[in-house]
Design a protein around this motif. Structure first.
Motif, PDB file in Angstrom:
ATOM      1  N   ARG A   3      44.394  42.351  47.278  1.00  0.00           N
ATOM      2  CA  ARG A   3      45.519  41.712  46.587  1.00  0.00           C
ATOM      3  C   ARG A   3      45.086  41.013  45.294  1.00  0.00           C
ATOM      4  NH1 ARG A   3      46.861  40.674  52.038  1.00  0.00           N
ATOM      5  NH2 ARG A   3      45.983  38.583  51.955  1.00  0.00           N
ATOM      6  N   LYS A   4      43.819  40.662  45.188  1.00  0.00           N
ATOM      7  CA  LYS A   4      43.323  39.939  44.008  1.00  0.00           C
ATOM      8  C   LYS A   4      42.790  40.857  42.913  1.00  0.00           C
ATOM      9  CE  LYS A   4      42.230  35.875  46.701  1.00  0.00           C
ATOM     10  NZ  LYS A   4      41.201  35.048  47.306  1.00  0.00           N
ATOM     11  N   LEU A   5      42.680  42.131  43.209  1.00  0.00           N
ATOM     12  CA  LEU A   5      42.117  43.090  42.258  1.00  0.00           C
ATOM     13  C   LEU A   5      43.198  44.031  41.743  1.00  0.00           C
ATOM     14  CD1 LEU A   5      38.891  43.884  44.265  1.00  0.00           C
ATOM     15  CD2 LEU A   5      38.928  42.971  41.938  1.00  0.00           C
ATOM     16  N   PRO A   6      42.945  44.674  40.605  1.00  0.00           N
ATOM     17  CA  PRO A   6      43.896  45.682  40.124  1.00  0.00           C
ATOM     18  C   PRO A   6      44.027  46.813  41.151  1.00  0.00           C
ATOM     19  CG  PRO A   6      42.140  45.287  38.506  1.00  0.00           C
ATOM     20  CD  PRO A   6      41.778  44.536  39.739  1.00  0.00           C
ATOM     21  N   GLU A   7      45.081  47.596  41.019  1.00  0.00           N
ATOM     22  CA  GLU A   7      45.292  48.726  41.927  1.00  0.00           C
ATOM     23  C   GLU A   7      44.048  49.602  41.966  1.00  0.00           C
ATOM     24  OE1 GLU A   7      48.318  52.481  42.577  1.00  0.00           O
ATOM     25  OE2 GLU A   7      48.910  50.828  41.289  1.00  0.00           O
ATOM     26  N   ARG A   8      43.625  49.956  43.148  1.00  0.00           N
ATOM     27  CA  ARG A   8      42.427  50.771  43.408  1.00  0.00           C
ATOM     28  C   ARG A   8      41.148  50.087  42.941  1.00  0.00           C
ATOM     29  NH1 ARG A   8      43.365  54.076  47.494  1.00  0.00           N
ATOM     30  NH2 ARG A   8      45.323  55.172  47.229  1.00  0.00           N
ATOM     31  N   GLY A   9      41.208  48.774  42.760  1.00  0.00           N
ATOM     32  CA  GLY A   9      40.034  48.023  42.326  1.00  0.00           C
ATOM     33  C   GLY A   9      39.054  47.738  43.450  1.00  0.00           C
ATOM     34  N   LEU A  10      39.519  47.829  44.698  1.00  0.00           N
ATOM     35  CA  LEU A  10      38.648  47.624  45.851  1.00  0.00           C
ATOM     36  C   LEU A  10      38.350  48.973  46.480  1.00  0.00           C
ATOM     37  CD1 LEU A  10      37.163  45.819  47.895  1.00  0.00           C
ATOM     38  CD2 LEU A  10      39.321  45.666  49.160  1.00  0.00           C
ATOM     39  N   ARG A  11      37.074  49.223  46.687  1.00  0.00           N
ATOM     40  CA  ARG A  11      36.640  50.479  47.303  1.00  0.00           C
ATOM     41  C   ARG A  11      35.609  50.156  48.374  1.00  0.00           C
ATOM     42  NH1 ARG A  11      35.952  52.803  41.279  1.00  0.00           N
ATOM     43  NH2 ARG A  11      38.141  52.503  40.732  1.00  0.00           N
ATOM     44  N   VAL A  12      35.701  50.861  49.487  1.00  0.00           N
ATOM     45  CA  VAL A  12      34.795  50.646  50.607  1.00  0.00           C
ATOM     46  C   VAL A  12      33.911  51.874  50.775  1.00  0.00           C
ATOM     47  CG1 VAL A  12      34.690  50.409  53.128  1.00  0.00           C
ATOM     48  CG2 VAL A  12      36.294  49.022  51.814  1.00  0.00           C
ATOM     49  N   VAL A  13      32.641  51.635  51.051  1.00  0.00           N
ATOM     50  CA  VAL A  13      31.719  52.715  51.366  1.00  0.00           C
ATOM     51  C   VAL A  13      31.451  52.634  52.864  1.00  0.00           C
ATOM     52  CG1 VAL A  13      29.438  53.712  50.979  1.00  0.00           C
ATOM     53  CG2 VAL A  13      30.680  52.628  49.082  1.00  0.00           C
ATOM     54  N   SER A  14      31.733  53.734  53.549  1.00  0.00           N
ATOM     55  CA  SER A  14      31.561  53.778  54.996  1.00  0.00           C
ATOM     56  C   SER A  14      31.214  55.189  55.420  1.00  0.00           C
ATOM     57  CB  SER A  14      32.857  53.339  55.690  1.00  0.00           C
ATOM     58  OG  SER A  14      32.773  53.573  57.078  1.00  0.00           O
TER      59      SER A  14
END
Length: 119
Positions: free
Chosen positions: A78-89
Motif C-alpha cells: 500500500r505504501k509503494l507505487p503499483e507493482r512496486g513490491l515484488r517477492v522472490v520465492s
C-alpha cells in the motif's frame, strides 16, 4: 550504493539490504511468525523510509511464513507505487500463503532477484 545489515534494526531474523539504483533488495532468512513479524515489519519500515521505487523481498531462505508476515507485505504494498513490491520465492512455504490469500494478484512472485528487478 550498497548497504549492509548494519543499517537495519537488530532482529532475530537474518536480513540483508542491497540497494540497486532506486530498488531495495531485502533478503530475509529464518521464520516469520507471530514473534518475529513485528521485527520484520520494523525492518521493512526502515527500508521504506529510504523511499525505494521498488522493494524486492527475497523470501527464499524463510522456513516458516504466517499471516502476520502477509500483513507486513500487504502494508508495504500500500505504501509503494503499483507493482512496486515484488517477492522472490521458490517454495510453497512463502508463495503458498500469497497465492491462497490472493495477494499474488497485487504482489508479483518471482523465482530470482534478477527476474524481480527486470519487471
Amino acid at each position: 550504493m550498497t548497504s549492509s545489515s548494519r543499517d537495519l534494526p537488530a532482529v532475530e531474523l537474518a536480513v540483508t539490504l542491497d540497494w540497486r539504483d532506486s530498488a531495495a533488495v531485502l533478503s530475509v532468512a529464518g521464520e516469520i511468525d507471530l514473534v518475529s513479524a513485528p521485527e520484520f515489519e520494523e525492518v521493512v519500515g526502515v527500508v521504506l523510509a529510504g523511499e525505494p521505487r521498488t522493494l524486492v523481498v527475497d523470501l527464499r531462505a524463510v522456513t516458516f511464513f504466517c499471516s502476520a508476515g502477509l500483513q507486513v507485505l500487504a502494508a508495504a504494498h500500500r505504501k509503494l507505487p503499483e507493482r512496486g513490491l515484488r517477492v522472490v520465492s521458490d517454495s510453497q512455504v512463502t508463495s503458498g500463503p500469497l497465492k491462497t490469500t490472493g495477494l499474488d494478484t497485487w504482489i508479483g512472485i518471482h523465482a530470482t532477484v534478477d527476474e524481480a528487478l527486470s519487471q
